[in-house]
Scaffold this motif. Structure first.
Motif, PDB file in Angstrom:
ATOM      1  N   PRO A 195      49.430  26.257  32.683  1.00  0.00           N
ATOM      2  CA  PRO A 195      48.211  26.193  31.858  1.00  0.00           C
ATOM      3  C   PRO A 195      47.419  24.932  32.226  1.00  0.00           C
ATOM      4  O   PRO A 195      47.721  23.835  31.759  1.00  0.00           O
ATOM      5  N   VAL A 196      46.411  25.112  33.080  1.00  0.00           N
ATOM      6  CA  VAL A 196      45.649  23.967  33.574  1.00  0.00           C
ATOM      7  C   VAL A 196      44.952  23.247  32.430  1.00  0.00           C
ATOM      8  O   VAL A 196      44.954  22.012  32.338  1.00  0.00           O
ATOM      9  N   THR A 197      44.334  24.017  31.553  1.00  0.00           N
ATOM     10  CA  THR A 197      43.752  23.487  30.318  1.00  0.00           C
ATOM     11  C   THR A 197      44.131  24.450  29.209  1.00  0.00           C
ATOM     12  O   THR A 197      44.845  25.433  29.427  1.00  0.00           O
ATOM     13  N   ASP A 198      43.636  24.185  28.000  1.00  0.00           N
ATOM     14  CA  ASP A 198      43.924  25.120  26.914  1.00  0.00           C
ATOM     15  C   ASP A 198      43.111  26.398  27.028  1.00  0.00           C
ATOM     16  O   ASP A 198      43.297  27.334  26.242  1.00  0.00           O
ATOM     17  N   LYS A 199      42.218  26.476  28.036  1.00  0.00           N
ATOM     18  CA  LYS A 199      41.403  27.673  28.231  1.00  0.00           C
ATOM     19  C   LYS A 199      41.608  28.342  29.580  1.00  0.00           C
ATOM     20  O   LYS A 199      41.111  29.451  29.799  1.00  0.00           O
ATOM     21  N   VAL A 200      42.294  27.716  30.524  1.00  0.00           N
ATOM     22  CA  VAL A 200      42.468  28.251  31.868  1.00  0.00           C
ATOM     23  C   VAL A 200      43.925  28.122  32.288  1.00  0.00           C
ATOM     24  O   VAL A 200      44.537  27.060  32.119  1.00  0.00           O
ATOM     25  N   GLY A 201      44.473  29.207  32.821  1.00  0.00           N
ATOM     26  CA  GLY A 201      45.828  29.209  33.359  1.00  0.00           C
ATOM     27  C   GLY A 201      45.840  29.764  34.764  1.00  0.00           C
ATOM     28  O   GLY A 201      45.005  30.591  35.136  1.00  0.00           O
ATOM     29  N   VAL A 202      46.804  29.312  35.561  1.00  0.00           N
ATOM     30  CA  VAL A 202      46.945  29.747  36.948  1.00  0.00           C
ATOM     31  C   VAL A 202      48.385  30.178  37.177  1.00  0.00           C
ATOM     32  O   VAL A 202      49.330  29.513  36.714  1.00  0.00           O
ATOM     33  N   ARG A 203      48.560  31.294  37.898  1.00  0.00           N
ATOM     34  CA  ARG A 203      49.894  31.804  38.204  1.00  0.00           C
ATOM     35  C   ARG A 203      49.955  32.181  39.682  1.00  0.00           C
ATOM     36  O   ARG A 203      49.082  32.914  40.165  1.00  0.00           O
ATOM     37  N   LEU A 204      50.938  31.678  40.391  1.00  0.00           N
ATOM     38  CA  LEU A 204      51.149  31.989  41.803  1.00  0.00           C
ATOM     39  C   LEU A 204      52.521  32.620  41.959  1.00  0.00           C
ATOM     40  O   LEU A 204      53.531  32.055  41.499  1.00  0.00           O
ATOM     41  N   VAL A 261      44.189  33.781  38.137  1.00  0.00           N
ATOM     42  CA  VAL A 261      43.517  32.790  37.294  1.00  0.00           C
ATOM     43  C   VAL A 261      43.007  33.522  36.063  1.00  0.00           C
ATOM     44  O   VAL A 261      42.280  34.516  36.173  1.00  0.00           O
ATOM     45  N   LYS A 262      43.397  33.022  34.894  1.00  0.00           N
ATOM     46  CA  LYS A 262      42.960  33.638  33.644  1.00  0.00           C
ATOM     47  C   LYS A 262      42.303  32.584  32.771  1.00  0.00           C
ATOM     48  O   LYS A 262      42.849  31.495  32.560  1.00  0.00           O
ATOM     49  N   GLY A 263      41.113  32.915  32.268  1.00  0.00           N
ATOM     50  CA  GLY A 263      40.387  31.979  31.451  1.00  0.00           C
ATOM     51  C   GLY A 263      39.883  32.603  30.168  1.00  0.00           C
ATOM     52  O   GLY A 263      39.566  33.803  30.122  1.00  0.00           O
TER      53      GLY A 263
END
Length: 820
Positions: A195-204, A261-263
């Motif tokens: 979870p990069v921020t509380d609004k954006v997450g990244v998964r690889l 990437v999910k925001g």
């Protein structure tokens, strides 16, 4: 609005999200496969929006189930699901996918699948989608029967909806390594979600495999290939062809990757972007085929030599996971870039990449969704197609497929009895095809070097465009009764061409050279469906539905332009496939929710089923439309968690299915005599067709089912022990769509089992997974060995040897998984 109506509205919204985007949790609760997955079952039971609310026949396989039995491909999922059949082909579209015995033949690259494959909401029309990675997947939902509304383009037989994982609100990581002993396959998998921020997450997520062995033994010896140079008085040249260095097939190597990437920029707007790639290599496109039945000479392989069956000492016919695959003679490989792609060895290379954007806007009275996708796939292969140990028939191919699609959907959420869905779908595709075929000793030293040893070259392309709109009305008649009805309008065009730019001069009488066949096709269709659902309690759902399905016609890019065809256009163009019928069912639970039970019945009539056939008398592939066929049956599935035994789950399924042709004037199989039914004249001196009305269809066993048990228990020191077992069975079924009486697989059963030990918090787990533990050999598909069988349509006809694809032999895999 009363409270019950509010619950009904929420169930409606969830149902359409499930059908349209195939998300994770809630389909699985009532399916045999997903009942074992605690978090999915808890999520489902924690809401009234259970799978029992959805009036559709569904079987789902969730992430835990896939991990327990190491289901890492769609073929693995099919082996665990009796009503689903997936067979990897050697050419054409690359695969045949069937549900309830209805599917498309893999030999034509121009035929789209009757079973739609939906990956993260995107429709993939090509069978080679089986080469896309089944990794970091949360669920595979198998929806049976026509799906007219929510899956891109219509699906006449069903849909496989695959959902991959998104990043979450917490940091996650996974590392897994596995080794399969029989095939000597090493597997590595890794995932990190941040979870990069509380609004954006990244998964690889990444997955790679390396197979040091295989499951088919290559027993081919040194051979020769004799060519006759047309430019030099047909002077014979013998080309030495040493045995291949590849002694086991398929020798798979693969690498997959997916970045998500999910925001959530606001409470109302969510976006998900997924980029993926696949790079898969097998050391032969034909290595997984095996000559398994040779009826003409009582089990001895043969060749057709001047209309006489002659024993073939360079082939075997035992059905024992052994096959002879020869490489390409060095002189031929050096002269032709297609043939020499793998340095003279055989091979099959698939590469793809794609990006998908999913955008959701939650407004006061309507939810808006947009799905945009670009996907590009390339495939190249070099194969040995003679079905035995001699070097006689070889081919090499390069093809590509590009797909661009957009779907926009609006779902209302009015505080009224009536709600609506409105959607638009657009797709643009480009297919390119090039193939060289080498056989009959063809040689001509006076032509370009790449054509010197080529019998004929095939060149083809299709540009397709699809636009469709769909709409559905949802009417909550009362708190208990709901009526839904909708339709999809589709307009599709396909512009194609085919030509054989080179044919060896000695073969011009068999193959048509340089003549370009152009095709400009357009199709229009309206497919309606309606469903009436009754829910007298939260634990009981009954429904009845009327459905139609439609699949456009098209152009068989991989056909053959035969000089003896009466109308070559009929060999290449094929008509749309359609279906209509009814299904109904009951979904309920007993014993305070410890037993889930489903029962469905169905009747569907198909028109113009699309099938592909190699017509030996005219030496041409023909894409046929079976006049009409029917599928009738019933399915039951149940999941039980006995009271008082924590961690124990039983699940099972049983299906009864009758799939038959009603009316089908089909091509005769090679060697079929008039007494055996080859008695219909179609413009030739000899009969070339047969009537298959009343004959069972292929891949349609009358009975099939499964029985699964899973048990998990703490064993102390913070450890959990798990044991799983799964038995699948199928009754006798036909392997060929064209009535050959020797293409029959007897009833059989397979057994899978797994044992695992890990920590209660899931930090690590060690598992041993076995598939087909009884080492059962059974055929999945069968066809004619080239160069065998003959005198079709005469009293002296003799049947071709049979070769095809079997179940995988026993595999034993050990896996170590670490999670954070």
């Amino acid at each position: 609005m009363n409270h019950r109506h509010g619950e009904s509205r929420r169930r409606f919204r969830l149902r359409h999200l499930l059908c349209a985007a195939a998300p994770v949790a809630l389909i699985g609760a009532a399916s045999p496969a997903l009942a074992q997955i605690d978090e999915i079952v808890v999520q489902a039971r924690g809401q009234e929006e259970s799978v029992r609310d959805i009036p559709v026949a569904i079987t789902a396989v969730g992430q835990e189930q896939m991990e327990k039995f190491s289901l890492t491909s769609l073929q693995d999922v099919a082996a665990n699901t009796p009503q689903l059949s997936i067979v990897r082909g050697s050419s054409g579209s690359g695969a045949s996918i069937s549900i309830r015995g209805v599917g498309s033949t893999y030999t034509s690259i121009g035929i789209e699948q009757s079973v739609a494959v939906i990956l993260d909401g995107v429709y993939y029309p090509q069978g080679r989608v089986i080469d896309e990675g089944m990794f970091d997947v949360s669920q595979v939902a198998i929806l049976k029967g026509p799906q007219a509304l929510y899956f891109g383009k219509n699906a006449t037989a069903g849909a496989l909806a695959i959902t991959t994982n998104d990043p979450g609100n917490e940091f996650e990581a996974l590392a897994r390594v596995g080794y399969e002993f029989e095939q000597q396959r090493l597997v590595g998998e890794a995932m990190v979600s941040v979870p990069v921020t509380d609004k954006v997450g990244v998964r690889l997520a990444l997955r790679g495999t390396k197979m040091f062995g295989g499951y088919i033994e290559n027993n081919a010896a040194d051979t020769t290939y004799t060519t006759r140079d047309r430019a030099n008085g047909n002077l014979a040249t013998v080309h030495q062809n040493p045995a291949s260095s590849e002694k086991q097939y398929p020798g798979t190597e693969s690498l997959y990757g997916r970045l998500t990437v999910k925001g959530t920029p606001s409470d109302r707007f969510t976006y998900t972007l997924k980029g993926s790639f696949a790079d898969v290599y097998n050391n032969s496109p034909t290595g997984h085929f095996e000559r398994w039945r040779c009826p003409t000479l009582n089990g001895v392989p043969h060749l057709n030599v001047g209309g006489v069956p002659v024993p073939n000492a360079q082939a075997e016919c035992k059905g024992d996971w052994k096959h002879a695959n020869n490489p390409i003679p060095g002189t031929l490989a050096a002269s032709n870039p297609l043939l020499g792609r793998f340095g003279g060895e055989l091979g099959d290379k698939y590469k793809s990449y794609g990006i998908t954007g999913n955008f959701n806007l939650d407004m006061d009275y309507v939810d808006l969704t947009a799905i945009v996708n670009y996907h590009n796939q390339k495939n190249a292969w070099v194969g040995d197609h003679d079905g035995g140990g001699s070097t006689t028939t070889m081919a090499a191919e390069r093809n590509s497929f590009e797909n661009i699609s957009t779907e926009v959907r609006a779902v209302t959420k009015l505080d009224e009895p009536l709600n609506f869905v409105l959607g638009f779908y657009y797709q643009n595709t480009t297919r390119n095809f090039l193939q060289d075929v080498i056989f009959a000793g063809a040689e001509d030293s006076s032509v370009a070097p790449e054509y010197r040893y080529t019998a004929y070259r095939k060149l083809s392309a299709t540009d397709g465009e699809t636009a469709s709109v769909y709409a559905e009305m949802i009417w909550d008649i009362t708190d208990e009764w709901q009526l839904t009805g909708g339709a999809r309008y589709l307009h599709e065009t396909k512009r194609s061409f085919f030509e054989q730019p080179y044919v060896n001069g000695n073969l011009v009488g068999i193959f048509e050279p340089n003549t370009r066949l152009n095709s400009d096709l357009a199709f229009n269709d309206v497919s309606p469906e309606a469903t009436l659902r009754w829910q007298p309690t939260s634990d009981l759902t009954l429904y009845v539905a009327y459905k139609q399905g439609f699949k456009s016609g098209g152009f068989s890019n991989s056909g053959i332009y035969s000089a003896s065809s009466i109308d070559p256009r009929e060999d290449f163009e094929f008509q749309p496939e359609g279906v209509e019928g009814f299904e109904g069912g009951v979904k309920t639970s007993f014993f305070n929710g410890s037993l889930d039970f489903e029962l469905e019945g169905y009747y569907y009539k198909f028109k113009n089923l699309q099938l592909d056939f190699f017509n030996s008398p005219t030496f041409a592939y023909q894409t046929e439309n079976a006049g009409s066929a029917k599928t009738t049956g019933a399915e039951m599935q149940a999941t039980w968690r006995p009271d008082g035994i924590d961690g124990l789950t039983f699940s099972g399924s049983l299906a009864y299915n009758i799939g038959k042709y009603i009316d089908f004037e089909a091509p005769c199989y090679a060697g079929q005599t008039p007494a055996q039914g080859c008695n219909i004249f179609a413009g030739y001196a000899l009969p070339t067709k047969q009537e298959l009305g009343g004959h069972p269809r292929s891949s349609a066993p009358k009975w099939s089912g499964s029985l699964m048990a899973d048990y998990e228990t703490p064993v102390g020191n913070g450890l959990v022990l798990g044991v799983s077992g799964n038995v699948q069975f199928k009754s006798k079924y036909f392997l060929s769509a064209f009535g050959n009486p020797f293409d029959v697989q007897k009833s059989y059963a397979t057994l899978d089992a797994a044992i695992r030990l890990g920590t209660e918090d899931g930090a690590w787990q060690l598992a041993v997974i076995g598939k087909n533990l009884t080492n059962k050999y059974a055929m999945l598909v069968s066809s004619e060995v080239p160069g065998t069988g003959g005198l079709t349509g005469t009293p002296g006809g003799f049947v071709a040897d049979r070769y095809g694809v079997s179940t995988l032999p026993r595999t034993i895999e050990i896996q170590l998984t670490w999670r954070y």
